[in-house]
Motif scaffolding. Structure first.
Motif, short mmCIF file in Angstrom:
data_model
loop_
_atom_site.label_atom_id
_atom_site.label_comp_id
_atom_site.label_asym_id
_atom_site.label_seq_id
_atom_site.Cartn_x
_atom_site.Cartn_y
_atom_site.Cartn_z
N GLY A 81 0.82 -1.21 0.00
CA GLY A 81 0.00 0.00 0.00
C GLY A 81 0.85 1.26 0.00
N GLY A 82 1.98 1.23 0.73
CA GLY A 82 2.90 2.36 0.69
C GLY A 82 3.48 2.57 -0.69
N ALA A 83 3.77 1.45 -1.39
CA ALA A 83 4.26 1.57 -2.77
C ALA A 83 3.19 2.15 -3.68
N TYR A 84 1.90 1.85 -3.39
CA TYR A 84 0.81 2.42 -4.17
C TYR A 84 0.76 3.94 -4.03
N GLY A 103 -0.12 8.21 -6.18
CA GLY A 103 -0.17 9.54 -5.58
C GLY A 103 0.92 10.46 -6.10
N LEU A 104 2.12 9.88 -6.31
CA LEU A 104 3.26 10.69 -6.76
C LEU A 104 3.63 10.42 -8.21
#
Length: 209
Positions: A36-39, A44-45
């Motif tokens: 999820g952090g990679a998402y 997002g970025l």
């Protein structure tokens, strides 16, 4: 006197079994949270993952499948030592293979030195965090195997209603990230046999438009 002395170890065993099962839940959700952090970086970025990054996500999901097997088995009946060992064995093997992928990507940007691929979090690129995650995953799996007799959830009757409800949630989260990761790969690669080493967009949308 005998009943008191036999009840105390039983309560202790039941508590350790429930803790072992809760840890299996935490492992699965932790791996999903890492993806999820990679998402956040991807959606997002707008930092598109390379093929090696996607391969690392795949091995994180495969590593989570092992404890998920234990969680799913505990909903249907007793979990044997073999079930427990198989689940954490899958987690360890998948994490070891994943660590070779992330380690290779780290070395690619160390020799020769370069700025690295994509953005960074606290000064470390995502593939470096992946290597750390896989290392911790191997350690967690090894500890669980070492404590197999005291940490395994022996019987479905030992699982509380909260654990049974959590099992459905945990497995649903894993399925969500597995399907979403598959879709992300498809969007990036489109109908091509190979994905660019340094993707700059979603090839599927480029092809359709």
């Amino acid at each position: 006197m005998t009943s008191t002395t036999t009840l105390a170890p039983a309560r202790t065993a039941g508590l350790s079994n429930r803790l072992g099962l809760w840890f299996a839940h935490a492992y699965v959700l932790g791996m999903c949270a890492t993806i999820g952090g990679a998402y956040v970086f991807q959606f997002g970025l707008w930092e598109y993952p390379c093929p090696m990054c996607l391969l690392q996500r795949m091995f994180m999901l495969l590593s989570a499948v092992g404890p998920a097997m234990i969680v799913a088995r505990s909903r249907r009946g007793p979990v044997t030592t073999a079930d427990f060992a198989s689940g954490w064995g899958v987690a360890i093997v998948s994490a070891l293979i994943g660590s070779t992928v992330s380690g290779a990507q780290v070395l690619m940007h160390i020799v020769p030195p370069d700025p690295g691929y994509a953005g960074a979090l606290f000064g470390l690129h995502l593939y470096t965090w992946a290597a750390i995650t896989f290392g911790l995953a191997v350690l967690a799996g090894a500890v669980n195997l070492a404590l197999a007799h005291s940490a395994q959830p022996l019987d479905a009757a030992q699982t509380s209603p909260a654990l049974r409800r959590a099992a459905g949630f945990t497995l649903a989260v894993l399925v969500f990230f597995a399907v979403s990761n598959l879709l992300a790969c498809f969007f990036l690669q489109g109908f091509h046999w190979q994905m660019p080493g340094d993707p700059t967009g979603y090839q599927l949308f480029t092809d359709l438009l």
